[in-house]
Structures are given as structure tokens and as C-alpha cells.
Design a protein around this motif. Structure first.
Motif: not given
Length: 354
Positions: A15-24, A26-27
Motif C-alpha cells: 500500500w505504501k508503494v502504491l501511495d508513493d506511485l500515485s503521488m508521482n 511522472t507515473v
């Protein structure tokens, strides 16, 4: 979480990885770009190219007046049925959605799940179930002494479309009502407004975008359905049935003509409703205190809920599930055992599945 604030389980780390990606940024840009590419190349372009590649066949149908008349009638019936069914679905589906969200009854979860039944039944099976229920001796016709209470045709198509579009309205409106904040209703009630008046003058205007969206979804579902419609159409033709019949006959020009007209008229109607719908004045501003007080009474609410359930069960659930009765008979007469063993024609059935 650990004392240092780190996620300690695998799910927490994911979930932390997904949260970080959703805030990026570029992603997010890549994700949105892929969505646009998917829409353009897999949905929009095939639709446009399919019409353009056969555009030269569009005018050939004009040389055949009888075929042209059939095509125009099929197109007209498509929109008549779609508009009628969507309107009736909205009238019947909104009270059921209201009951699911606002009622304290213990049956609400069961009713909520039952509303999705036409969604989960394959469309051809749903059409056959309606055919058995309304048009065959083993269905409801036997209760009235008729061989066929409602024969295949326009009316049976309309009943079928009403049933499989019904869950669209209910599902959209349930979601919208669950997210709706009742603070304005409370304020109106504090000022002395009756529940029916509040729903009519406060709640429904605020739900107008959801009403328009659900209407459009039901309209689109009715307009495009083919598999179930063919089962109950008989000699009747709407747009999809006409296209299917033209394909079976090897006639390309009628297919191109009707498909093109349906697509362009649908787009025009969708944009018109989407633009004009939110601007419609809903509801009438005038209030009738005595009459609306009667409609807000417990007796009126019970009558409304009863009528809603009669429509829901009689026109949606029972015809949709009627096909299950032969399955019970199959268990009794041994057909199920022969089917499982692959005896007789059932061997070809299992071969088709594998």
C-alpha cells in the motif's frame, strides 16, 4: 506500523508503494496517457475506421425501397424502446434505490443484491428466460389460460429491456444516495417541509447529474443489446436485430446504413441530454402542502414501497430467474446426471465448452 513509522507487513508495504506511485507526477502522466491511447486505438479508431472503410456501401440501400423502409422502422423502434424503457426504469428504479439506502429494514442488503441479478445472467439466457415466462405455456400464460400471454414482439422486447436496464439505474442511484449529505434535508425538515416535499424540491435537484447519468447508461444499454433481444423479438426488428438479420442474409449495405445512423444519432442524443439535462428545471417550484402531507404519510410510503416491490419482483426478478425452473426438473428426471456423464447430445455440449 513499527515504532519508527515503517510498514511492517507485506500488505502495508504494498500500500505504501502504491501511495508513493500515485503521488508521482511522472507515473500519473504515464497512466493517463495509456488510458487515452487505449481509448483511441481500441475503442474510437475501430469504430470510425469500420464506418469509413464501408462508407461506399451506405447509399446502396436507397435502391431497395422495401429494405429501406425496414431499416428506418428498425432505427425508429430502437430509439422509441430505449427512451421509453430508460424513463420507466428511472421511475421504478429510484424508489427501490431510495428504499435500499434509507430504509432500516433488515431486508435491504438482500434486495440490494437481488437488484444485480439481470446483470449476472448471460444475455441470451436472460432473453430465453423471458420468452419462457411470458410467451410459453409453461410460464405465466398458464395462469390465465393462454398459450402465450405476451407473444414475441415489440412489447416483450420492451419488458426485457426494462429488466436488464433496471440494475443500471438502481446501482448508480444507490451509490449517489449513499454519498449524499442529508444536511439540507434536515434543514428543510426543521423549517416544516414534508418528507415528500423535501425529496422533490431538495434531494432530487441535487441528484440531477446522477439521474441524467443513469438515464444515459440505461438508454445506451437498451440501444445496443442484441443477444437477449433476438431471443424475444420474433418478426419484430429494432436496430440490432435488423443488423443481425442483414448479416445472416449477407447484406452489407443495410448493416452499414443502420449502424451509421444509430451511432451518429446516439452521439447527438447523448451530447444533447448531457448538456441540456443538468439545465432542466427540476422540480416544479409550487408546493401543495395538504396533498404532499398525505403523500408523506406512513400509509403512502408503504403503498409506494409495495408497488415498487411488485414491479421489481414481477417484471424483473421472476422473469429473469424463471429459466432456473427447468434446472430443478432436470435434477428430478435424471437429465442432470446424463448431462454430467456426457450421455447423448451432452457429449457435444462438453466438447464445445472445452
Amino acid at each position: 506500523m513499527t515504532g519508527l513509522g515503517r510498514p511492517r507487513t507485506l500488505s502495508e508495504r504494498l500500500w505504501k508503494v502504491l501511495d508513493d506511485l500515485s503521488m508521482n507526477t511522472t507515473v500519473k502522466l504515464i497512466f493517463y496517457s495509456l488510458s487515452v491511447v487505449f481509448f483511441i486505438f481500441l475503442i474510437l479508431l475501430p469504430l470510425i475506421l469500420g464506418i469509413l472503410l464501408k462508407a461506399n456501401l451506405f447509399w446502396e440501400i436507397f435502391a431497395y425501397p422495401e429494405l429501406m423502409n425496414r431499416a428506418k422502422s428498425a432505427i425508429l423502434w430502437s430509439f422509441i424502446i430505449a427512451f421509453t424503457v430508460s424513463t420507466l426504469d428511472l421511475i421504478a428504479g429510484l424508489p427501490l434505490a431510495w428504499f435500499i439506502v434509507r430504509s432500516s429494514s433488515r431486508w435491504t442488503k438482500i434486495v440490494d443484491s437481488m437488484a444485480d441479478i439481470p446483470f449476472i445472467i448471460p444475455t441470451a439466457a436472460l432473453g430465453y428466460s423471458f420468452l419462457l415466462f411470458w410467451s410459453r405455456e409453461e410460464g405465466i400464460s398458464s395462469l390465465f389460460g393462454f398459450d402465450s400471454l405476451i407473444p414475441p414482439g415489440a412489447l416483450l422486447v420492451m419488458l426485457l429491456h426494462f429488466a436488464f436496464s433496471f440494475p443500471v439505474i438502481v446501482r448508480v442511484m444507490v451509490g449517489e444516495l449513499m454519498n449524499y449529505r442529508e444536511v439540507y434535508e434536515v434543514a428543510a425538515g426543521t423549517l416544516g417541509a414534508q418528507p415528500f416535499t423535501i425529496a422533490r424540491t431538495v434531494t432530487l435537484p441535487m441528484l440531477k447529474p446522477a439521474l441524467v447519468a443513469s438515464f444515459l447508461l440505461a438508454f445506451a444499454r437498451s440501444l445496443s443489446e442484441t443477444g437477449a433481444t433476438v431471443m424475444v423479438a420474433g418478426a419484430f426488428e429494432n436496430g440490432p436485430v435488423f443488423i443481425k438479420n442483414a448479416k445472416d442474409a449477407g447484406l452489407e449495405s443495410p448493416m452499414v446504413f443502420v449502424s451509421s445512423i444509430l451511432i451518429f444519432l446516439s452521439i447527438a442524443i447523448f451530447f444533447s441530454i448531457d448538456i441540456m439535462g443538468p439545465r432542466m428545471r427540476l422540480p416544479l417550484r409550487k408546493v401543495w402542502p395538504n396533498f404532499e402531507k398525505k403523500l408523506s404519510s406512513a400509509t403512502a410510503v408503504k403503498a409506494r414501497n409495495s408497488l415498487t416491490f411488485v414491479v421489481f419482483l414481477g417484471l424483473v426478478i421472476l422473469p429473469s430467474l424463471f429459466i432456473a425452473l427447468p434446472a430443478v426438473q432436470a435434477v428430478i428426471d435424471g437429465t442432470l446426471i446424463r448431462a454430467v456423464r456426457g450421455v447423448g447430445p451432452w457429449s457435444r455440449f462438453w466438447e464445445s465448452i472445452t
